[in-house]
Design a protein around this motif. Structure first.
Motif, PDB file in Angstrom:
ATOM      1  N   ARG A   7       0.820  -1.207   0.000  1.00 24.57           N
ATOM      2  CA  ARG A   7       0.000   0.000   0.000  1.00 24.57           C
ATOM      3  C   ARG A   7       0.855   1.258   0.000  1.00 24.57           C
ATOM      4  O   ARG A   7       1.943   1.294   0.595  1.00 24.57           O
ATOM      5  CB  ARG A   7      -0.921   0.019   1.226  1.00 24.57           C
ATOM      6  CG  ARG A   7      -1.855  -1.190   1.333  1.00 24.57           C
ATOM      7  CD  ARG A   7      -2.753  -1.298   0.123  1.00 24.57           C
ATOM      8  NE  ARG A   7      -3.897  -2.170   0.342  1.00 24.57           N
ATOM      9  CZ  ARG A   7      -4.130  -3.276  -0.332  1.00 24.57           C
ATOM     10  NH1 ARG A   7      -3.283  -3.684  -1.256  1.00 24.57           N
ATOM     11  NH2 ARG A   7      -5.227  -3.980  -0.102  1.00 24.57           N
ATOM     12  N   TYR A   9       0.780   5.249   1.045  1.00 27.08           N
ATOM     13  CA  TYR A   9       0.121   6.206   1.940  1.00 27.08           C
ATOM     14  C   TYR A   9       0.716   7.593   1.761  1.00 27.08           C
ATOM     15  O   TYR A   9       1.911   7.732   1.489  1.00 27.08           O
ATOM     16  CB  TYR A   9       0.366   5.828   3.408  1.00 27.08           C
ATOM     17  CG  TYR A   9      -0.144   4.492   3.826  1.00 27.08           C
ATOM     18  CD1 TYR A   9      -1.400   4.368   4.418  1.00 27.08           C
ATOM     19  CD2 TYR A   9       0.622   3.342   3.659  1.00 27.08           C
ATOM     20  CE1 TYR A   9      -1.873   3.123   4.838  1.00 27.08           C
ATOM     21  CE2 TYR A   9       0.156   2.100   4.071  1.00 27.08           C
ATOM     22  CZ  TYR A   9      -1.086   2.003   4.654  1.00 27.08           C
ATOM     23  OH  TYR A   9      -1.552   0.771   5.063  1.00 27.08           O
ATOM     24  N   LYS A  34      -0.081  -4.782   2.967  1.00 22.84           N
ATOM     25  CA  LYS A  34      -1.542  -4.753   3.061  1.00 22.84           C
ATOM     26  C   LYS A  34      -1.976  -5.186   4.462  1.00 22.84           C
ATOM     27  O   LYS A  34      -2.764  -4.516   5.111  1.00 22.84           O
ATOM     28  CB  LYS A  34      -2.164  -5.679   2.018  1.00 22.84           C
ATOM     29  CG  LYS A  34      -3.673  -5.814   2.177  1.00 22.84           C
ATOM     30  CD  LYS A  34      -4.267  -6.809   1.206  1.00 22.84           C
ATOM     31  CE  LYS A  34      -5.762  -6.950   1.432  1.00 22.84           C
ATOM     32  NZ  LYS A  34      -6.370  -7.890   0.509  1.00 22.84           N
ATOM     33  N   LEU A  76      -4.246   6.181   3.273  1.00 22.33           N
ATOM     34  CA  LEU A  76      -4.015   5.171   2.244  1.00 22.33           C
ATOM     35  C   LEU A  76      -4.604   5.671   0.932  1.00 22.33           C
ATOM     36  O   LEU A  76      -5.788   6.025   0.872  1.00 22.33           O
ATOM     37  CB  LEU A  76      -4.670   3.848   2.635  1.00 22.33           C
ATOM     38  CG  LEU A  76      -4.302   2.684   1.719  1.00 22.33           C
ATOM     39  CD1 LEU A  76      -4.234   1.400   2.529  1.00 22.33           C
ATOM     40  CD2 LEU A  76      -5.271   2.522   0.592  1.00 22.33           C
ATOM     41  N   ASP A 163      -8.412   5.109   5.009  1.00 21.94           N
ATOM     42  CA  ASP A 163      -8.349   4.441   3.714  1.00 21.94           C
ATOM     43  C   ASP A 163      -9.233   5.211   2.736  1.00 21.94           C
ATOM     44  O   ASP A 163     -10.456   5.156   2.823  1.00 21.94           O
ATOM     45  CB  ASP A 163      -8.835   2.996   3.884  1.00 21.94           C
ATOM     46  CG  ASP A 163      -8.770   2.185   2.610  1.00 21.94           C
ATOM     47  OD1 ASP A 163      -8.843   2.768   1.510  1.00 21.94           O
ATOM     48  OD2 ASP A 163      -8.677   0.948   2.726  1.00 21.94           O
ATOM     49  N   SER A 170      -9.130   2.929   9.402  1.00 24.75           N
ATOM     50  CA  SER A 170      -8.666   1.600   9.784  1.00 24.75           C
ATOM     51  C   SER A 170      -7.945   1.613  11.129  1.00 24.75           C
ATOM     52  O   SER A 170      -7.878   0.599  11.798  1.00 24.75           O
ATOM     53  CB  SER A 170      -7.764   1.014   8.704  1.00 24.75           C
ATOM     54  OG  SER A 170      -6.690   1.865   8.412  1.00 24.75           O
TER      55      SER A 170
END
Length: 172
Positions: A7, A9, A34, A76, A163, A170
């Motif tokens: 991911r 960010y 992830k 994210l 996210d 999250s």
């Protein structure tokens, strides 16, 4: 088959400039896995920083991408398709000297434009800088207003994470 793509960010840090809303935060990128099942999650930070010698690009391997020093929040923004391609793209971005209007946020905005233009290093993503910047500023301001950064216990926790792909928090 479930995807386990790393991911990307946006990371916000305090800049030390308190009387200028536009310059209130230091902006950069974090790359992490992830799945964050453990307490310590290795990853990397990619950003430009200003030093007495001018702006420089920096990559740092992190022991814990969820709680780096002074990190305020992570947003994210993308599932990574080709991490090496993404890092190579970040390394190629111009680092401008001698322009008082060029800063870390300028570099992040240009990185997002190049990532979008590339079309291969990330898959599902939110790459609209204006949308990301407005949301990230509001998110960190809301967390600060609620006292999230005041106690030592909160400072040591994994940092607030939103996210933008799934439009949900999250880590509070």
């Amino acid at each position: 088959m479930p995807s386990n793509k790393r991911r990307l960010y946006i990371a916000l840090y305090p800049s030390g400039v308190v009387n200028n809303e536009e310059r209130k935060y230091h902006w950069g990128f974090l790359i992490g896995p992830k799945v964050e099942a453990k307490f310590v999650i290795p990853g990397g930070r990619y950003h430009v920083k200003n030093s007495p010698f001018g702006w420089t690009y920096e990559e740092i391997l992190l022991k814990n991408v969820r709680a780096t020093n002074s990190l305020l929040a992570r947003i994210l923004i993308a599932k990574i398709e080709d991490e090496q391609r993404l890092i190579a793209l970040l390394r190629r971005l111009p680092v401008v000297q001698g322009d008082s209007n060029w800063r870390c946020r300028t570099w992040v905005a240009s990185a997002l434009a190049e990532i979008a233009k590339d079309g291969k290093c990330v898959g599902t993503a939110e790459l609209d800088w204006q949308k990301i910047e407005a949301f990230a500023r509001r998110y960190v301001a809301d967390k600060a207003a609620s006292g999230r950064y005041q106690s030592v216990e909160d400072i040591l926790k994994p940092k607030p994470t939103w996210d933008m792909i799934e439009d949900k928090e999250s880590i509070p």
